[in-house]
Scaffold this motif. Structure first.
Motif, PDB file in Angstrom:
ATOM      1  N   GLN A  86      10.524  46.742  33.055  1.00 30.07           N
ATOM      2  CA  GLN A  86      10.662  47.379  34.365  1.00 30.07           C
ATOM      3  C   GLN A  86       9.406  48.135  34.808  1.00 30.07           C
ATOM      4  N   ALA A  87       8.350  48.056  34.015  1.00 31.29           N
ATOM      5  CA  ALA A  87       7.167  48.872  34.294  1.00 31.29           C
ATOM      6  C   ALA A  87       6.542  48.573  35.653  1.00 31.29           C
ATOM      7  N   ALA A  88       6.648  47.331  36.093  1.00 33.53           N
ATOM      8  CA  ALA A  88       6.046  46.961  37.378  1.00 33.53           C
ATOM      9  C   ALA A  88       6.865  47.427  38.572  1.00 33.53           C
ATOM     10  N   ASN A  89       8.074  47.916  38.297  1.00 32.44           N
ATOM     11  CA  ASN A  89       8.991  48.259  39.386  1.00 32.44           C
ATOM     12  C   ASN A  89       9.092  49.752  39.655  1.00 32.44           C
TER      13      ASN A  89
ATOM     14  N   PHE B  65       7.294  40.424  31.578  1.00 36.19           N
ATOM     15  CA  PHE B  65       7.941  40.597  32.877  1.00 36.19           C
ATOM     16  C   PHE B  65       7.156  41.575  33.754  1.00 36.19           C
ATOM     17  N   SER B  66       6.358  42.434  33.132  1.00 36.99           N
ATOM     18  CA  SER B  66       5.440  43.313  33.850  1.00 36.99           C
ATOM     19  C   SER B  66       4.027  43.070  33.308  1.00 36.99           C
ATOM     20  N   PRO B  67       2.999  43.201  34.153  1.00 37.05           N
ATOM     21  CA  PRO B  67       1.624  43.014  33.676  1.00 37.05           C
ATOM     22  C   PRO B  67       1.321  43.958  32.508  1.00 37.05           C
ATOM     23  N   ARG B  68       0.553  43.477  31.553  1.00 36.71           N
ATOM     24  CA  ARG B  68       0.326  44.260  30.333  1.00 36.71           C
ATOM     25  C   ARG B  68      -0.365  45.596  30.615  1.00 36.71           C
ATOM     26  N   ASP B  69      -1.307  45.614  31.533  1.00 39.58           N
ATOM     27  CA  ASP B  69      -1.972  46.881  31.853  1.00 39.58           C
ATOM     28  C   ASP B  69      -0.981  47.889  32.420  1.00 39.58           C
ATOM     29  N   GLN B  70      -0.056  47.415  33.252  1.00 42.16           N
ATOM     30  CA  GLN B  70       0.964  48.303  33.804  1.00 42.16           C
ATOM     31  C   GLN B  70       1.921  48.769  32.710  1.00 42.16           C
ATOM     32  N   GLN B  71       2.288  47.885  31.801  1.00 44.06           N
ATOM     33  CA  GLN B  71       3.124  48.292  30.664  1.00 44.06           C
ATOM     34  C   GLN B  71       2.462  49.423  29.882  1.00 44.06           C
ATOM     35  N   LYS B  72       1.179  49.257  29.603  1.00 50.63           N
ATOM     36  CA  LYS B  72       0.464  50.267  28.809  1.00 50.63           C
ATOM     37  C   LYS B  72       0.376  51.595  29.571  1.00 50.63           C
ATOM     38  N   LYS B  73       0.151  51.521  30.866  1.00 51.83           N
ATOM     39  CA  LYS B  73       0.061  52.738  31.674  1.00 51.83           C
ATOM     40  C   LYS B  73       1.392  53.494  31.662  1.00 51.83           C
ATOM     41  N   VAL B  74       2.483  52.781  31.907  1.00 52.37           N
ATOM     42  CA  VAL B  74       3.808  53.418  31.949  1.00 52.37           C
ATOM     43  C   VAL B  74       4.195  53.947  30.567  1.00 52.37           C
ATOM     44  N   PHE B  75       3.852  53.221  29.536  1.00 52.28           N
ATOM     45  CA  PHE B  75       4.137  53.666  28.167  1.00 52.28           C
ATOM     46  C   PHE B  75       3.355  54.940  27.857  1.00 52.28           C
ATOM     47  N   ALA B  76       2.060  54.953  28.164  1.00 54.48           N
ATOM     48  CA  ALA B  76       1.237  56.124  27.877  1.00 54.48           C
ATOM     49  C   ALA B  76       1.752  57.362  28.611  1.00 54.48           C
ATOM     50  N   GLU B  77       2.199  57.171  29.838  1.00 53.44           N
ATOM     51  CA  GLU B  77       2.711  58.308  30.612  1.00 53.44           C
ATOM     52  C   GLU B  77       4.018  58.834  30.006  1.00 53.44           C
ATOM     53  N   GLN B  78       4.819  57.941  29.448  1.00 57.46           N
ATOM     54  CA  GLN B  78       6.053  58.400  28.805  1.00 57.46           C
ATOM     55  C   GLN B  78       5.761  59.090  27.467  1.00 57.46           C
ATOM     56  N   LEU B  79       4.740  58.642  26.762  1.00 57.69           N
ATOM     57  CA  LEU B  79       4.338  59.337  25.537  1.00 57.69           C
ATOM     58  C   LEU B  79       3.878  60.761  25.862  1.00 57.69           C
ATOM     59  N   ALA B  80       3.182  60.913  26.979  1.00 54.00           N
ATOM     60  CA  ALA B  80       2.745  62.251  27.390  1.00 54.00           C
ATOM     61  C   ALA B  80       3.945  63.123  27.740  1.00 54.00           C
TER      62      ALA B  80
END
Length: 266
Positions: free
Chosen positions: A67-70, A102-117
Motif C-alpha cells: 500500500q506504500a504507493a497509495n 505492488f508499490s515502487p521499491r523506492d516508495q516502499q523504502k521511503k514509507v518503511f523508513a518513515e514508520q521506523l522513525a
C-alpha cells in the motif's frame, strides 16, 4: 492453557460480518488474546474500533509495502494520531516486498523508513513484513534499529535469516507455514535455532491454514492456533503447555502488555 494469536487479519473479506463470532470461537478454544494486523490506515481504524469493544483484542497501525504507493499527503499525521490510541501496540504491518512490487521499491523504502522513525518516536515495536527483500530490509533495520524491538511477522526464511533477525533483538512470528510439508522444510530446520524466549505464534488468518489439520477447514481462524503450537512442540521437544505459555508471555513482552513471571508450564 492460554494462547495469544499475534497476527490476525480480522477484516479480511473472508471474515465479513463474522468478526465477533471469529473472536468468540477463538476464546472458546483458549485463544484469549489477539493482535489484529493493519495493512493501511483505513484497516487500522476498523481494527481500533473493534478492539475498543472486545476484550483481549489489540491492533497494529501502519502501512503495508503493498500500500506504500497509495498513501495520502498527510498519512504520517493520520498514523501518528492512531498510534496514540491505547489499543494500538505496534507499528505495521510495515517493511518491504520485492516479490510482487505492488508499490515502487523506492516508495516502499521511503514509507518503511518513515514508520521506523515513528516507532522510535512513539516507543513502539515494529511489525515487520518482508518478501524477497531480506538484505535491504536488514540494512534499513540496522540503520534505524527499533528501540522497542519488533517481530519478523510470518517468518518463512532459513536459519541464517533467523539468526540475523535474532541479532537485532527481534521476535520471530511462526505461522502455519511451519506445518507445510511441501514448502516449510527450511523453517522446520531453522526453528531448532529459535530460543524459546523469542518465539511468537500467529495464525495470519484467514491465510496459511495448518496443513496438519484434517479435515481441512474452509479457511484459517485464530481458534486453530494450537495446531501451530503442536508442531512447534513436536519439532522442539517441548510440551504443548510450555509452547503455549512461553509464546503467550513473549507476545505480552513484545507488545509491552503487563506480564507476570513465566509460570512453570508442564
Amino acid at each position: 492453557m492460554r494462547w495469544f494469536d499475534c497476527g490476525l487479519n480480522l477484516f479480511s473479506a473472508q471474515f465479513a460480518a463474522q468478526e465477533s463470532a471469529i473472536i468468540a470461537a477463538a476464546n472458546a478454544a483458549g485463544v484469549t488474546d489477539c493482535l489484529l494486523i493493519s495493512s493501511d490506515l483505513a484497516e487500522s481504524q476498523k481494527n481500533l474500533s473493534f478492539c475498543q469493544q472486545h476484550t483481549g483484542c489489540y491492533s497494529t497501525a501502519g502501512v503495508h509495502p503493498h500500500q506504500a504507493a497509495n498513501v495520502g499527503a498527510d498519512w504520517l499525521q493520520q498514523l501518528a494520531l492512531q498510534l496514540q490510541a491505547s489499543h494500538v501496540l505496534a507499528i505495521g504491518e510495515c517493511g518491504l516486498d520485492f516479490n510482487r512490487d505492488f508499490s515502487p521499491r523506492d516508495q516502499q523504502k521511503k514509507v518503511f523508513a518513515e514508520q521506523l522513525a515513528l516507532a522510535k518516536q512513539y516507543q513502539l515495536p515494529v511489525y515487520l513484513h518482508e518478501r524477497d527483500a531480506f538484505a535491504t530490509q536488514i540494512a534499513m533495520l540496522k540503520e534505524q534499529p527499533p528501540l522497542r524491538g519488533g517481530i519478523a511477522h510470518c517468518f518463512t526464511g532459513d536459519t541464517n535469516q533467523l539468526k540475523a533477525y535474532l541479532e537485532l533483538g527481534l521476535y520471530i512470528g511462526i505461522t502455519g507455514w511451519l506445518c507445510d510439508e511441501r514448502r516449510g522444510q527450511a523453517l522446520q530446520q531453522a526453528i531448532q535455532y529459535l530460543p524459546a524466549d523469542r518465539l511468537i505464534l500467529e495464525t495470519d488468518a484467514p491465510y496459511l491454514t495448518p496443513r496438519t489439520i484434517r479435515p481441512r477447514p474452509r479457511h484459517n481462524t485464530p481458534a486453530l492456533l494450537p495446531a501451530i503450537g503442536s508442531e512447534v512442540a513436536r519439532l522442539t521437544g517441548q510440551s504443548l503447555a510450555q509452547v503455549a505459555e512461553q509464546s503467550y508471555q513473549n507476545s505480552c513482552r513484545l507488545l509491552q502488555l503487563p506480564v507476570e513471571d513465566l509460570i512453570d508450564a508442564h
